[in-house]
Scaffold this motif. Structure first.
Motif, PDB file in Angstrom:
ATOM      1  N   ASN A 299      33.277  37.664  30.663  1.00 40.74           N
ATOM      2  CA  ASN A 299      34.606  37.888  31.223  1.00 40.74           C
ATOM      3  C   ASN A 299      35.216  36.656  31.868  1.00 40.74           C
ATOM      4  O   ASN A 299      36.370  36.687  32.279  1.00 40.74           O
ATOM      5  N   VAL A 300      34.431  35.576  31.967  1.00 38.22           N
ATOM      6  CA  VAL A 300      34.963  34.290  32.402  1.00 38.22           C
ATOM      7  C   VAL A 300      35.160  33.485  31.123  1.00 38.22           C
ATOM      8  O   VAL A 300      34.209  33.019  30.511  1.00 38.22           O
ATOM      9  N   ARG A 301      36.417  33.384  30.714  1.00 37.60           N
ATOM     10  CA  ARG A 301      36.729  32.853  29.385  1.00 37.60           C
ATOM     11  C   ARG A 301      37.201  31.407  29.409  1.00 37.60           C
ATOM     12  O   ARG A 301      37.924  30.999  30.320  1.00 37.60           O
ATOM     13  N   THR A 302      36.782  30.684  28.393  1.00 37.91           N
ATOM     14  CA  THR A 302      37.278  29.330  28.150  1.00 37.91           C
ATOM     15  C   THR A 302      37.707  29.179  26.694  1.00 37.91           C
ATOM     16  O   THR A 302      37.992  28.075  26.244  1.00 37.91           O
ATOM     17  N   ASP A 303      37.748  30.273  25.967  1.00 36.52           N
ATOM     18  CA  ASP A 303      38.164  30.264  24.559  1.00 36.52           C
ATOM     19  C   ASP A 303      39.686  30.363  24.467  1.00 36.52           C
ATOM     20  O   ASP A 303      40.248  31.310  23.925  1.00 36.52           O
ATOM     21  N   PHE A 304      40.361  29.348  24.997  1.00 40.32           N
ATOM     22  CA  PHE A 304      41.815  29.364  25.137  1.00 40.32           C
ATOM     23  C   PHE A 304      42.539  29.543  23.808  1.00 40.32           C
ATOM     24  O   PHE A 304      43.605  30.157  23.761  1.00 40.32           O
ATOM     25  N   ASP A 305      41.967  29.035  22.736  1.00 38.01           N
ATOM     26  CA  ASP A 305      42.604  29.158  21.428  1.00 38.01           C
ATOM     27  C   ASP A 305      42.626  30.598  20.915  1.00 38.01           C
ATOM     28  O   ASP A 305      43.370  30.927  19.995  1.00 38.01           O
ATOM     29  N   GLN A 306      41.834  31.477  21.519  1.00 38.00           N
ATOM     30  CA  GLN A 306      41.781  32.886  21.111  1.00 38.00           C
ATOM     31  C   GLN A 306      42.778  33.762  21.868  1.00 38.00           C
ATOM     32  O   GLN A 306      42.944  34.922  21.531  1.00 38.00           O
ATOM     33  N   MET A 307      43.401  33.204  22.879  1.00 36.71           N
ATOM     34  CA  MET A 307      44.360  33.969  23.688  1.00 36.71           C
ATOM     35  C   MET A 307      45.762  33.423  23.424  1.00 36.71           C
ATOM     36  O   MET A 307      45.949  32.219  23.342  1.00 36.71           O
ATOM     37  N   GLN A 308      46.704  34.301  23.291  1.00 37.27           N
ATOM     38  CA  GLN A 308      48.092  33.897  23.082  1.00 37.27           C
ATOM     39  C   GLN A 308      48.965  34.500  24.183  1.00 37.27           C
ATOM     40  O   GLN A 308      49.600  35.540  23.979  1.00 37.27           O
ATOM     41  N   PRO A 309      49.012  33.845  25.341  1.00 37.21           N
ATOM     42  CA  PRO A 309      49.857  34.372  26.428  1.00 37.21           C
ATOM     43  C   PRO A 309      51.331  34.384  26.039  1.00 37.21           C
ATOM     44  O   PRO A 309      51.807  33.476  25.347  1.00 37.21           O
ATOM     45  N   LYS A 310      52.017  35.403  26.468  1.00 38.80           N
ATOM     46  CA  LYS A 310      53.462  35.517  26.233  1.00 38.80           C
ATOM     47  C   LYS A 310      54.221  34.828  27.365  1.00 38.80           C
ATOM     48  O   LYS A 310      55.183  34.115  27.142  1.00 38.80           O
ATOM     49  N   TRP A 311      53.782  35.068  28.605  1.00 35.94           N
ATOM     50  CA  TRP A 311      54.396  34.490  29.783  1.00 35.94           C
ATOM     51  C   TRP A 311      53.405  34.547  30.936  1.00 35.94           C
ATOM     52  O   TRP A 311      52.341  35.118  30.811  1.00 35.94           O
ATOM     53  N   PHE A 312      53.809  33.952  32.078  1.00 34.05           N
ATOM     54  CA  PHE A 312      52.933  33.961  33.252  1.00 34.05           C
ATOM     55  C   PHE A 312      53.759  34.129  34.520  1.00 34.05           C
ATOM     56  O   PHE A 312      54.965  33.911  34.536  1.00 34.05           O
ATOM     57  N   ILE A 313      53.050  34.536  35.567  1.00 36.47           N
ATOM     58  CA  ILE A 313      53.607  34.620  36.913  1.00 36.47           C
ATOM     59  C   ILE A 313      52.753  33.716  37.797  1.00 36.47           C
ATOM     60  O   ILE A 313      51.531  33.893  37.872  1.00 36.47           O
ATOM     61  N   GLU A 314      53.367  32.740  38.421  1.00 37.54           N
ATOM     62  CA  GLU A 314      52.613  31.861  39.310  1.00 37.54           C
ATOM     63  C   GLU A 314      52.199  32.632  40.554  1.00 37.54           C
ATOM     64  O   GLU A 314      52.943  33.430  41.104  1.00 37.54           O
ATOM     65  N   VAL A 315      50.957  32.379  40.989  1.00 36.44           N
ATOM     66  CA  VAL A 315      50.402  33.012  42.182  1.00 36.44           C
ATOM     67  C   VAL A 315      50.138  31.906  43.199  1.00 36.44           C
ATOM     68  O   VAL A 315      49.446  30.940  42.893  1.00 36.44           O
ATOM     69  N   PHE A 316      50.678  32.061  44.395  1.00 38.50           N
ATOM     70  CA  PHE A 316      50.523  31.070  45.447  1.00 38.50           C
ATOM     71  C   PHE A 316      49.452  31.544  46.422  1.00 38.50           C
ATOM     72  O   PHE A 316      49.678  32.474  47.203  1.00 38.50           O
ATOM     73  N   ILE A 317      48.273  30.927  46.336  1.00 37.10           N
ATOM     74  CA  ILE A 317      47.179  31.314  47.236  1.00 37.10           C
ATOM     75  C   ILE A 317      46.710  30.137  48.050  1.00 37.10           C
ATOM     76  O   ILE A 317      47.006  29.021  47.782  1.00 37.10           O
TER      77      ILE A 317
ATOM     78  N   LEU B  81      49.737  42.424  45.153  1.00 41.48           N
ATOM     79  CA  LEU B  81      49.467  41.106  45.730  1.00 41.48           C
ATOM     80  C   LEU B  81      50.272  40.877  47.003  1.00 41.48           C
ATOM     81  O   LEU B  81      49.738  40.408  48.004  1.00 41.48           O
ATOM     82  N   THR B  82      51.548  41.221  46.984  1.00 39.62           N
ATOM     83  CA  THR B  82      52.407  41.021  48.153  1.00 39.62           C
ATOM     84  C   THR B  82      51.898  41.809  49.354  1.00 39.62           C
ATOM     85  O   THR B  82      51.842  41.285  50.473  1.00 39.62           O
ATOM     86  N   GLU B  83      51.508  43.045  49.124  1.00 40.41           N
ATOM     87  CA  GLU B  83      50.992  43.889  50.217  1.00 40.41           C
ATOM     88  C   GLU B  83      49.691  43.319  50.789  1.00 40.41           C
ATOM     89  O   GLU B  83      49.314  43.647  51.907  1.00 40.41           O
ATOM     90  N   SER B  84      49.025  42.469  50.010  1.00 41.30           N
ATOM     91  CA  SER B  84      47.785  41.833  50.471  1.00 41.30           C
ATOM     92  C   SER B  84      48.024  40.412  50.970  1.00 41.30           C
ATOM     93  O   SER B  84      47.082  39.661  51.199  1.00 41.30           O
ATOM     94  N   GLY B  85      49.298  40.025  51.114  1.00 37.95           N
ATOM     95  CA  GLY B  85      49.641  38.735  51.698  1.00 37.95           C
ATOM     96  C   GLY B  85      49.728  37.580  50.726  1.00 37.95           C
ATOM     97  O   GLY B  85      49.776  36.419  51.151  1.00 37.95           O
ATOM     98  N   VAL B  86      49.788  37.849  49.427  1.00 36.71           N
ATOM     99  CA  VAL B  86      49.859  36.787  48.427  1.00 36.71           C
ATOM    100  C   VAL B  86      51.257  36.767  47.815  1.00 36.71           C
ATOM    101  O   VAL B  86      51.803  37.810  47.458  1.00 36.71           O
ATOM    102  N   THR B  87      51.828  35.586  47.708  1.00 39.37           N
ATOM    103  CA  THR B  87      53.162  35.414  47.149  1.00 39.37           C
ATOM    104  C   THR B  87      53.068  35.068  45.668  1.00 39.37           C
ATOM    105  O   THR B  87      52.166  34.341  45.251  1.00 39.37           O
ATOM    106  N   THR B  88      54.009  35.592  44.887  1.00 35.17           N
ATOM    107  CA  THR B  88      54.097  35.258  43.462  1.00 35.17           C
ATOM    108  C   THR B  88      55.486  34.692  43.173  1.00 35.17           C
ATOM    109  O   THR B  88      56.429  34.909  43.945  1.00 35.17           O
ATOM    110  N   SER B  89      55.599  34.001  42.055  1.00 42.04           N
ATOM    111  CA  SER B  89      56.909  33.519  41.637  1.00 42.04           C
ATOM    112  C   SER B  89      57.809  34.725  41.362  1.00 42.04           C
ATOM    113  O   SER B  89      57.330  35.782  40.941  1.00 42.04           O
ATOM    114  N   PRO B  90      59.105  34.583  41.602  1.00 42.46           N
ATOM    115  CA  PRO B  90      60.005  35.735  41.445  1.00 42.46           C
ATOM    116  C   PRO B  90      60.265  36.126  39.987  1.00 42.46           C
ATOM    117  O   PRO B  90      60.676  37.239  39.715  1.00 42.46           O
ATOM    118  N   GLU B  91      60.024  35.219  39.060  1.00 46.24           N
ATOM    119  CA  GLU B  91      60.312  35.456  37.651  1.00 46.24           C
ATOM    120  C   GLU B  91      59.092  35.184  36.790  1.00 46.24           C
ATOM    121  O   GLU B  91      58.193  34.440  37.187  1.00 46.24           O
TER     122      GLU B  91
END
Length: 136
Positions: A118-136, A55-65
């Protein structure tokens, strides 16, 4: 909205970057390979550095943590999510997906080729552990 589908079993990081950048899987794979990033390298789905670099090499910034996931409402408008988190021989692994909120529409773009949609809205079926914010 549509999702890029990964063309290799371990290509979720490349496909997630393509979903964020609006590129095809093929185009993103060429960029990744030029950076020394390959879908069959398990570090792509066990270390955040590789997707951040794409992402960085393509000009997109992400959160550091990585931020622990609390709930869907508190996510930023665009984020990389780690789902299907597991350990193998003491090493963490996950499946990359992209969370997007665009006005009233909230979706997860999941590149897994076995999904009926592949475009999902079944949020109750996914259990994310963590996320990285993407600034676009």
């Amino acid at each position: 909205m549509h999702s890029v589908i990964q063309q290799e079993a371990t290509g979720c990081g490349i496909a997630s970057a393509a979903n964020i950048l609006g590129k095809s899987y093929e185009d993103m794979k060429v960029i990744a390979n030029q950076l020394g990033i390959f879908a069959d390298d398990e570090n792509l789905w066990s270390d955040t550095h590789y997707v951040r670099r794409l992402l960085t090499e393509s000009g997109v910034t992400t959160s550091p943590e990585e931020t622990p996931f609390n709930n869907w409402e508190s996510l930023p408008d665009c984020a990389l999510l780690a789902i299907k988190h597991h350990q193998k021989n003491g090493k963490n692994f996950w499946h990359w997906v992209v969370f997007k909120r665009d006005g009233e529409q909230t979706t997860v773009l999941d590149s897994a080729s076995y999904l009926p949609c592949n475009v999902r809205t079944d949020f109750d079926q996914m259990q994310p552990k963590w996320f990285i914010e993407v600034f676009i």
